[in-house]
Scaffold this motif. Structure first.
Motif, short mmCIF file in Angstrom:
data_model
loop_
_atom_site.label_atom_id
_atom_site.label_comp_id
_atom_site.label_asym_id
_atom_site.label_seq_id
_atom_site.Cartn_x
_atom_site.Cartn_y
_atom_site.Cartn_z
N LEU A 178 26.28 9.07 -17.74
CA LEU A 178 25.06 9.45 -17.03
C LEU A 178 24.55 8.28 -16.20
O LEU A 178 24.11 8.43 -15.04
CB LEU A 178 23.98 9.88 -18.02
CG LEU A 178 24.13 11.27 -18.62
CD1 LEU A 178 23.05 11.50 -19.69
CD2 LEU A 178 23.98 12.34 -17.54
N LEU A 179 24.58 7.07 -16.78
CA LEU A 179 24.11 5.89 -16.08
C LEU A 179 24.98 5.62 -14.85
O LEU A 179 24.48 5.30 -13.77
CB LEU A 179 24.13 4.69 -17.03
CG LEU A 179 23.51 3.40 -16.47
CD1 LEU A 179 22.05 3.62 -16.09
CD2 LEU A 179 23.59 2.29 -17.51
N GLN A 180 26.32 5.76 -15.00
CA GLN A 180 27.23 5.55 -13.87
C GLN A 180 26.97 6.57 -12.78
O GLN A 180 26.99 6.25 -11.58
CB GLN A 180 28.69 5.63 -14.34
CG GLN A 180 29.12 4.47 -15.23
CD GLN A 180 30.53 4.64 -15.77
OE1 GLN A 180 31.24 5.59 -15.42
NE2 GLN A 180 30.96 3.70 -16.63
N ALA A 181 26.72 7.83 -13.17
CA ALA A 181 26.45 8.87 -12.18
C ALA A 181 25.19 8.56 -11.41
O ALA A 181 25.12 8.74 -10.18
CB ALA A 181 26.34 10.23 -12.87
N LEU A 241 24.81 7.79 -7.26
CA LEU A 241 23.90 8.49 -6.35
C LEU A 241 22.99 7.52 -5.61
O LEU A 241 22.66 7.72 -4.44
CB LEU A 241 23.07 9.51 -7.14
CG LEU A 241 23.83 10.71 -7.71
CD1 LEU A 241 22.88 11.59 -8.55
CD2 LEU A 241 24.42 11.55 -6.58
N ARG A 242 22.55 6.49 -6.30
CA ARG A 242 21.67 5.53 -5.66
C ARG A 242 22.41 4.71 -4.58
O ARG A 242 21.77 4.15 -3.66
CB ARG A 242 21.06 4.58 -6.68
CG ARG A 242 20.09 5.27 -7.62
CD ARG A 242 19.30 4.27 -8.43
NE ARG A 242 18.47 4.95 -9.43
CZ ARG A 242 17.30 5.55 -9.15
NH1 ARG A 242 16.86 5.56 -7.90
NH2 ARG A 242 16.60 6.13 -10.11
N ALA A 243 23.73 4.65 -4.69
CA ALA A 243 24.52 3.91 -3.70
C ALA A 243 24.67 4.67 -2.40
O ALA A 243 25.14 4.13 -1.40
CB ALA A 243 25.91 3.56 -4.28
N ILE A 244 24.30 5.96 -2.41
CA ILE A 244 24.40 6.78 -1.20
C ILE A 244 23.22 6.44 -0.30
O ILE A 244 22.07 6.52 -0.70
CB ILE A 244 24.41 8.27 -1.54
CG1 ILE A 244 25.61 8.61 -2.42
CG2 ILE A 244 24.40 9.13 -0.29
CD1 ILE A 244 25.61 10.02 -2.95
N ASP A 283 18.46 14.46 -1.28
CA ASP A 283 17.66 14.33 -2.49
C ASP A 283 18.40 13.52 -3.57
O ASP A 283 18.19 13.72 -4.76
CB ASP A 283 17.31 15.71 -3.05
CG ASP A 283 18.55 16.54 -3.36
OD1 ASP A 283 19.65 16.12 -2.97
OD2 ASP A 283 18.37 17.63 -3.98
N PHE A 284 19.27 12.59 -3.12
CA PHE A 284 20.09 11.86 -4.08
C PHE A 284 19.26 10.95 -4.98
O PHE A 284 19.54 10.79 -6.18
CB PHE A 284 21.15 11.04 -3.32
CG PHE A 284 21.98 11.88 -2.39
CD1 PHE A 284 22.80 12.90 -2.87
CD2 PHE A 284 21.92 11.68 -1.02
CE1 PHE A 284 23.54 13.68 -2.00
CE2 PHE A 284 22.65 12.45 -0.14
CZ PHE A 284 23.47 13.48 -0.63
N THR A 285 18.22 10.34 -4.43
CA THR A 285 17.37 9.46 -5.25
C THR A 285 16.66 10.25 -6.35
O THR A 285 16.57 9.82 -7.52
CB THR A 285 16.34 8.76 -4.36
OG1 THR A 285 17.02 7.96 -3.40
CG2 THR A 285 15.42 7.88 -5.20
N GLU A 286 16.18 11.42 -5.97
CA GLU A 286 15.50 12.26 -6.96
C GLU A 286 16.46 12.68 -8.07
O GLU A 286 16.12 12.66 -9.26
CB GLU A 286 14.92 13.50 -6.27
CG GLU A 286 14.23 14.45 -7.25
CD GLU A 286 13.77 15.74 -6.57
OE1 GLU A 286 13.41 16.67 -7.32
OE2 GLU A 286 13.79 15.80 -5.31
N LEU A 287 17.68 13.04 -7.69
CA LEU A 287 18.67 13.45 -8.68
C LEU A 287 19.04 12.27 -9.57
O LEU A 287 19.26 12.43 -10.78
CB LEU A 287 19.92 14.01 -7.98
CG LEU A 287 19.70 15.35 -7.22
CD1 LEU A 287 20.94 15.70 -6.40
CD2 LEU A 287 19.39 16.46 -8.23
N ALA A 288 19.07 11.08 -9.00
CA ALA A 288 19.37 9.89 -9.81
C ALA A 288 18.27 9.64 -10.84
O ALA A 288 18.54 9.28 -11.99
CB ALA A 288 19.55 8.67 -8.89
#
Length: 593
Positions: free
Chosen positions: A271-274, A278-281, A286-291
């Motif tokens: 989960l932490l890696q996922a 996402l934060r690297a995108i 909405d990638f930050t929210e999903l992270a």
């Protein structure tokens, strides 16, 4: 106050609705017209006896209903139960609430149905109630002074109630009843202790043994549930350890020293890696929210891992399963005998400890309680003395006022004396005090003094009651500024043997009473009726030629203006001559307050 009286099929009255005035209402009509049926209707809704013979010919039942307006009161509890109060201290609304009836818009409906065959039915606020309940409610709303009803005042209980009503001794009466209640409770306790003998000792022995058995086991609230849960963990320790280990291996292999593939990553790390991926995108979306959501899930997962680790590390110690089962057995045995729960067992033990005190009728215990009883007796005796002095003061004032009124009611030389006599003897107290109360009436000068009700004719008794009610109203107004605001007084035969100037004075006094209470008077005297705020005439109609079974029919109608002048004229002379009409107008004008 009676707002409306409705009658159907009662005697010669087929149907009638009467809306009495708030002050004084006169019921008039020729002799034999059926005025007594109005009193019968009031008696019915007051819980009086029902007589199927009074049902109108051809009808299957008679019916009467009274609608009473109540003065708004803040004294009644919000739930309306009046629980714990003496019946005499409750008003009509509180008694109705005890019967499950809530007054609507400060009104109560009292009704009674009397069938030709079968039992009568009493109804309060639309709900069927025992006749006694209807009588209690009506007793706070209606006082009927007719020849039969007035005989009740001959009873010492009714005389005491009347005197207390005018004495303003509510505080003294409440204090006495509290003291007397404590005394009777102690007498009951002592009687119970003295009569128990061997059965009490046996019961006390049983309680002691039971308490000792419970104390030996020494249960604690919630203990049996904790022990059973612990036993369950011990019995399933292997399964728990395996399951927790596998779960931790999947979530966080490092928690269990996982020695498999070193590249295996637990769910928490994934989960932490996922989230980091996402934060690297750097593109929009909405990638930050999903992270953030993934990291939140990871925090929850960490809590689960921590809880599971606690189970894995749980040390059950050197608990012996046999010892654990034995303790559970002992506790189960207690709940079977005094349960159903350990908390119930503890509560039973604590109550039993108090019960033993009453069951242990030792000489020392009895002596202690008898000493307390002596103290309570003297306290009740002192409270009875205070109450008696208040009654004696009120008795002297009431008797003086009544005697003064009687001379204006064609009863010269008549007098009333109220004797309040403290009882003597070893046990002078009862629930209502320590006095004997007697209303003693002298009918004329030189006549022997006799108990009220045995020394006066029906008319004299009615006028005596009028004088008493007038005096009572004045005294109550002097105490609290209120005089029977909710009470409706009904007078019948009050004008018997009266005429001329005395009749005028009689009407004047009825009107005076009506200034503070509603008054309805059945009268044949124009001098009395002229004082009324409203007048209803009862008229007898001849039988219908087409229906001989119906017989005589009586109608009831209010008369006003010219119609009332004609009725007053008829009452004066039996005719409507110009002279009698003029006399009627003059009488009404003179009686206008």
């Amino acid at each position: 106050m009676l707002e409306e009286l409705s009658i159907r099929s009662l005697g010669p009255i087929r149907s009638a609705i009467i809306a009495p005035a708030a002050g004084m209402t006169a019921i008039t009509g020729e002799t034999g017209a059926g005025k007594s049926m109005l009193l019968s209707a009031l008696s019915l809704i007051s819980g009086g006896p029902a007589d199927a013979k009074r049902v109108s010919p051809g009808a299957d039942k008679a019916w009467a209903q009274g609608i009473f307006a109540l003065s708004p009161s803040g004294d009644t509890p919000a739930d309306g139960t009046g629980e714990g109060e003496d019946d005499e201290s409750l008003d009509a609304a509180a008694i109705a609430r005890q019967a499950g009836v809530e007054p609507e818009d400060d009104e109560l409906f009292l009704a009674r149905t009397v069938p030709v065959h079968g039992r009568s039915r009493a109804v309060l606020g639309g709900k069927t109630v025992p006749r006694s309940v209807l009588a209690k409610v009506a007793g706070r709303l209606v006082t009927i002074h007719g020849q039969a009803e007035q005989l009740r005042i001959a009873s010492q209980a009714r005389q005491r109630e009347f005197l207390d009503h005018v004495a303003g001794d509510e505080a003294e009466l409440a204090a006495y009843r509290t003291a007397f209640g404590a005394l009777t409770d102690m007498d009951d306790r002592l009687e119970r202790l003295r009569s128990q003998e061997s059965s009490a000792r046996q019961q006390a022995d049983y309680l002691r043994e039971s308490i000792a058995r419970i104390n030996e086991t020494d249960p604690h609230p919630g203990e049996i549930e904790e022990l059973k849960a612990k036993r369950d963990r011990i019995e399933n320790a292997a399964d728990i350890a395996e399951g927790v280990s596998r779960a931790l291996a999947a979530l966080d292999p490092g928690q269990v020293g996982f020695d498999g593939d070193p590249e295996t990553v637990g769910a928490s790390e994934q989960l932490l890696q996922a989230a980091q991926a996402l934060r690297a995108i750097h593109a929009s979306g909405d990638f930050t929210e999903l992270a953030d959501r993934l990291e939140s899930l990871n925090a929850d997962l960490a809590d689960v891992v921590f809880s599971l680790s606690g189970h894995l590390d749980e040390d059950l110690g050197d608990v012996d399963l046999d010892t654990l089962n034995s303790r559970i057995h002992d506790l189960d045995e207690l709940t079977r005998r005094w349960g159903p729960t350990i908390e119930d067992v503890i509560a039973w033990r604590d109550k039993a400890a108090f019960d033993i005190e009453d069951l242990d009728a030792s000489p020392e215990k009895l002596a202690e309680l008898e000493g307390e009883r002596t103290r309570l007796y003297h306290a009740a005796l002192e409270a009875a003395g205070e109450l008696g002095r208040a009654r004696q003061a009120a008795a002297g004032e009431l008797a003086s006022r009544v005697t003064g009124e009687l001379s204006s009611l064609a009863m010269d030389g008549a007098s009333l004396r109220i004797a309040v006599t403290p009882r003597e003897g070893d046990d002078p107290l009862d629930a209502n005090g320590g006095d004997d109360i007697a209303f003693l009436f002298t009918a004329y000068e030189g006549a022997p003094e006799m108990p009220m009700g045995k020394s006066a004719s029906g008319g004299e008794l009615s006028r005596l009651m009028l004088a008493m009610e007038l005096s009572a109203a004045d005294m109550r107004a002097g105490h609290d500024g209120v005089a029977n605001a909710d009470m409706t007084f009904i007078f019948d035969e009050v004008d018997a043997g009266v005429g001329g100037k005395t009749a005028v004075e009689l009407g004047r006094r009825l009107a005076r009473l009506a200034a503070s209470s509603q008054v309805i008077v059945v009268t044949h005297l124009a001098q009395v009726a002229s004082w009324a705020d409203a007048q209803f005439v009862v008229t007898k109609e001849p039988p219908d030629a087409d229906d001989d079974a119906i017989g005589v029919v009586t109608t009831v109608a209010e008369v006003r203006d010219d119609a009332r002048v004609r009725e007053i004229a008829r009452m004066l002379s039996g005719s409507e001559s110009e002279a009698s009409l003029d006399h009627a107008r003059e009488l009404l004008k003179e009686s206008d307050l």
